[in-house]
Write a protein that holds these residues in place. Structure first.
Motif, mmCIF file in Angstrom:
data_model
loop_
_atom_site.group_PDB
_atom_site.id
_atom_site.type_symbol
_atom_site.label_atom_id
_atom_site.label_comp_id
_atom_site.label_asym_id
_atom_site.label_seq_id
_atom_site.Cartn_x
_atom_site.Cartn_y
_atom_site.Cartn_z
ATOM 1 N N ARG A 3 -15.132 20.217 36.784
ATOM 2 C CA ARG A 3 -15.164 18.921 36.139
ATOM 3 C C ARG A 3 -14.807 17.803 37.117
ATOM 4 O O ARG A 3 -15.352 16.719 37.064
ATOM 5 N N ARG A 4 -13.867 18.111 38.005
ATOM 6 C CA ARG A 4 -13.363 17.083 38.931
ATOM 7 C C ARG A 4 -14.460 16.542 39.833
ATOM 8 O O ARG A 4 -14.424 15.411 40.245
ATOM 9 N N LEU A 17 -3.830 3.041 35.022
ATOM 10 C CA LEU A 17 -2.797 3.758 34.277
ATOM 11 C C LEU A 17 -1.409 3.206 34.592
ATOM 12 O O LEU A 17 -0.577 3.035 33.692
ATOM 13 N N VAL A 266 3.643 14.992 19.027
ATOM 14 C CA VAL A 266 2.255 14.818 19.458
ATOM 15 C C VAL A 266 1.353 15.750 18.645
ATOM 16 O O VAL A 266 0.291 15.355 18.149
ATOM 17 N N ILE A 269 0.854 14.306 15.167
ATOM 18 C CA ILE A 269 -0.087 13.180 15.132
ATOM 19 C C ILE A 269 -1.522 13.697 15.190
ATOM 20 O O ILE A 269 -2.388 13.298 14.413
ATOM 21 N N LEU A 270 -1.762 14.613 16.135
ATOM 22 C CA LEU A 270 -3.129 15.107 16.316
ATOM 23 C C LEU A 270 -3.585 15.889 15.095
ATOM 24 O O LEU A 270 -4.721 15.754 14.636
ATOM 25 N N ALA A 273 -4.325 13.522 12.293
ATOM 26 C CA ALA A 273 -5.579 12.804 12.477
ATOM 27 C C ALA A 273 -6.776 13.719 12.255
ATOM 28 O O ALA A 273 -7.847 13.274 11.885
ATOM 29 N N VAL B 91 -6.461 9.354 31.716
ATOM 30 C CA VAL B 91 -5.440 10.376 31.477
ATOM 31 C C VAL B 91 -6.066 11.772 31.493
ATOM 32 O O VAL B 91 -5.544 12.701 32.113
ATOM 33 N N ALA B 92 -7.217 11.925 30.819
ATOM 34 C CA ALA B 92 -7.853 13.245 30.737
ATOM 35 C C ALA B 92 -8.293 13.709 32.128
ATOM 36 O O ALA B 92 -8.490 14.892 32.363
ATOM 37 N N ARG B 100 -0.344 14.357 32.771
ATOM 38 C CA ARG B 100 -1.024 13.933 31.540
ATOM 39 C C ARG B 100 -0.019 13.724 30.416
ATOM 40 O O ARG B 100 -0.041 12.723 29.708
ATOM 41 N N LEU B 170 -1.387 5.183 20.485
ATOM 42 C CA LEU B 170 -1.919 6.093 19.467
ATOM 43 C C LEU B 170 -3.376 6.422 19.777
ATOM 44 O O LEU B 170 -3.789 7.583 19.742
ATOM 45 N N LEU B 173 -3.656 8.676 22.830
ATOM 46 C CA LEU B 173 -3.269 10.051 22.489
ATOM 47 C C LEU B 173 -4.404 10.783 21.773
ATOM 48 O O LEU B 173 -4.794 11.889 22.156
ATOM 49 N N LEU B 174 -4.957 10.143 20.759
ATOM 50 C CA LEU B 174 -6.035 10.771 19.984
ATOM 51 C C LEU B 174 -7.251 11.044 20.863
ATOM 52 O O LEU B 174 -7.832 12.131 20.826
ATOM 53 N N ALA B 177 -6.924 13.865 23.559
ATOM 54 C CA ALA B 177 -7.089 15.203 22.972
ATOM 55 C C ALA B 177 -8.572 15.482 22.738
ATOM 56 O O ALA B 177 -9.055 16.583 23.004
#
Lengths: 275, 288
Positions: A3-4, A17, A266, A269-270, A273, B91-92, B100, B170, B173-174, B177
């Motif tokens: 992937r990189r 970032l 985390v 949350i995931l 969602a 981030v990914a 990460r 938020l 984060l979503l 993933a």
């Protein structure tokens, strides 16, 4: 080929970032630096104090009667979170695995509450809580908040029970277990992960609840932490050093909980969602 | 097989439903009822039919508050989703899982801070001596320095950016993933076929993240339309009515102006507005 090689780490990305991270912590850093300036001074937003006044936190703790605030918030959380978990678990189980006439309607009624702005209820809630003689008590926050948590919590627990393999319940039933026994001995232990994630979310939402606290409880020491912050701002708005110190004292516990339970948080949350 | 287990489901649901009915559904029905009355909250109430609703769409204070709520969607929803997409991509792409996790934790931090606390922190950022004016002066842009929250022209976007600060983590984060779930082979194949970064983003990344984007858009749009804490603490709706949102106005109409009927009509309109915007979003989120 990895992937990189397709989308390798770029210096621009790292810069973006870093900027985002700085922007994220800057307001909190500015608050922390200001909280350490001498009382009564007029500090600039970002200036390192020559002689950090750690005593400001002690003053803010006393001024905000932080001990009482913590106790009040803890009492509210300790009633709201377990009650919401219990009621939602029962309802989630019933809706997921015990079919009954009207279940779809009941579920739809709960779902409708997911998008409901709390402001739409404050006038009648104020009158209702007043009629019950509960204004200005912690119950004025506890009871409506637990009710307001039902849509999400029931939704969450129902999804959990629906996600379990069907054979589990069936085999318990074949073994002669009643629905109650199957619930207690098979379903409840399996609900622990769903519970702990929901509990973390409910804790934060209760601790940070502002509107109900501000409208239904006048006495700041009977509010949630966030609610107390509202009164605190009015009282110490002109003393920026003390305001920053006090606000940090109120913010820090939520950050601590987040950092301690980060992994679970985390995941919660995931998971939330994903449903 | 489950169907024959009987009809005792009501007993399981009853406690939650009773509480929800008594303290959410019943008050909601009362809000609808009050909205047809001219009422101060304690004296006699006069039936006025749709008069309160007429006021919602003609009284500038009320109409503007709804407009401000729509503007806040840009700051609470659109901007965080856009920033979240960009940040998630970065981030990914980080090599170590540790980096990460650290990046996600830092960016997510504002989400756990009480909104009232976020508003206090940012009021200080925006104040005449705050970091923003301090930075502007440091680079010689003194002319731009101003009390951001007290300036009619900048107060609403300034309040909006507090929401951006809260919500971006938020989204990041979503979306991170979601991105990590995409099979890298897809990108490789597309790259071999000559698809550039932009093409791969629109053809692979965006469709794969559709569900996450809809979830974020739903949660954040509700937060924007129902905003209270941030506005109440940062500006209380001011200066003038320049940052007044429906949540704060309902509060003020009920507890300061004792206009319970009018407040209730505004509340009903707000609920309808939330549903009208959320419903089409849900259709987008459904799997094809």
């Amino acid at each position: 080929m990895t992937r990189r090689r397709v989308a390798g780490r770029s210096p621009v990305g790292v810069l973006v970032l870093t900027l985002a991270a700085v922007g994220t912590v800057l307001p909190l850093v500015s608050m922390a630096l200001t909280a350490l300036q001498p009382r009564g001074s007029a500090p600039a937003g970002l200036s390192v104090p020559a002689d950090p006044q750690w005593g400001n936190f002690v003053d803010a703790w006393d001024a905000a009667v932080m001990g009482e605030l913590l106790r009040s918030s803890a009492l509210i959380v300790l009633v709201v979170v377990p009650s919401a978990l219990l009621l939602a678990t029962l309802a989630g189980y019933g809706l997921a695995l015990v079919p009954f006439r009207g279940a779809a309607l009941v579920y739809a009624a709960f779902l409708a509450g997911l998008a409901l702005p709390y402001e739409a209820l404050i006038a009648p809630l104020y009158l209702q809580i007043g009629d019950l003689g509960l204004l200005n008590t912690r119950w004025a926050i506890i009871v409506p908040l637990t009710a307001l948590f039902m849509p999400f919590s029931v939704f969450w627990m129902r999804a959990h029970f629906l996600g379990l393999p069907a054979e589990l319940l069936d085999s318990a039933r074949v073994d002669g277990a009643s629905m109650r026994q199957a619930f207690r001995h098979v379903m409840l232990p399996l609900a622990a992960p769903a519970w702990s994630a929901l509990a973390i979310l409910l804790f934060l939402w209760t601790w940070n609840q502002f509107l109900l606290a501000v409208t239904l409880v006048d006495e700041p020491t009977r509010r949630t932490m966030a609610g107390a912050l509202g009164a605190y701002q009015g009282q110490y708005g002109t003393d920026i050093v003390l305001l920053c110190a006090g606000s940090l004292l109120i913010i820090v516990p939520t950050i601590a909980v987040f950092l301690i339970f980060q992994r679970g948080f985390v995941a919660a949350i995931l998971q939330g969602a994903g449903r | 097989m489950r169907a024959r287990y009987g009809a005792s489901g009501w007993w399981w649901v009853l406690p939650a439903l009773a509480l929800y009915g008594a303290f959410v559904l019943y008050p909601l029905s009362q809000t609808v009822r009050y909205s047809f009355y001219d009422w101060d909250g304690f004296g006699p109430a006069t039936w006025v039919g749709l008069d309160n609703y007429r006021s919602v769409v003609t009284d500038e204070r009320l109409l503007d508050s709804l407009g401000h709520a729509l503007v806040l969607i840009a700051f609470f929803t659109v901007l965080p989703i856009t920033l979240g997409l960009a940040l998630a991509a970065v981030v990914a792409d980080l090599r170590s899982a540790g980096a990460r996790a650290a990046a996600r934790a830092v960016l997510f931090l504002p989400q756990v801070v009480p909104l009232a606390g976020a508003a206090i922190a940012w009021s200080w950022m925006y104040s005449p001596d705050g970091v923003i004016n301090q930075s502007l002066r440091a680079v010689g842009l003194d002319a731009l320095a101003r009390p951001w929250l007290a300036d009619f022209g900048t107060a609403l976007p300034a309040v909006g950016l507090i929401g951006t600060w809260v919500a971006t983590g938020l989204c990041t984060l979503l979306f991170t993933a979601g991105l990590l779930r995409i099979d890298p082979a897809l990108h490789e194949a597309a790259a071999l076929d000559g698809a550039g970064r932009v093409r791969r983003f629109t053809a692979i990344t965006l469709p794969a993240l559709r569900r996450e984007i809809v979830v974020a858009a739903t949660i954040l749009t509700i937060a924007a339309l129902a905003s209270f804490d941030i506005v109440y603490v940062a500006t209380a709706g001011g200066p003038g009515y320049s940052t007044m949102v429906p949540g704060v106005l309902i509060f003020r109409l009920v507890f300061t102006d004792q206009a319970v009927g009018l407040a209730s009509a505004l509340a009903v309109v707000l609920v309808v507005l939330v549903l009208a915007i959320i419903a089409p979003l849900q259709r987008l989120g459904r799997d094809e």
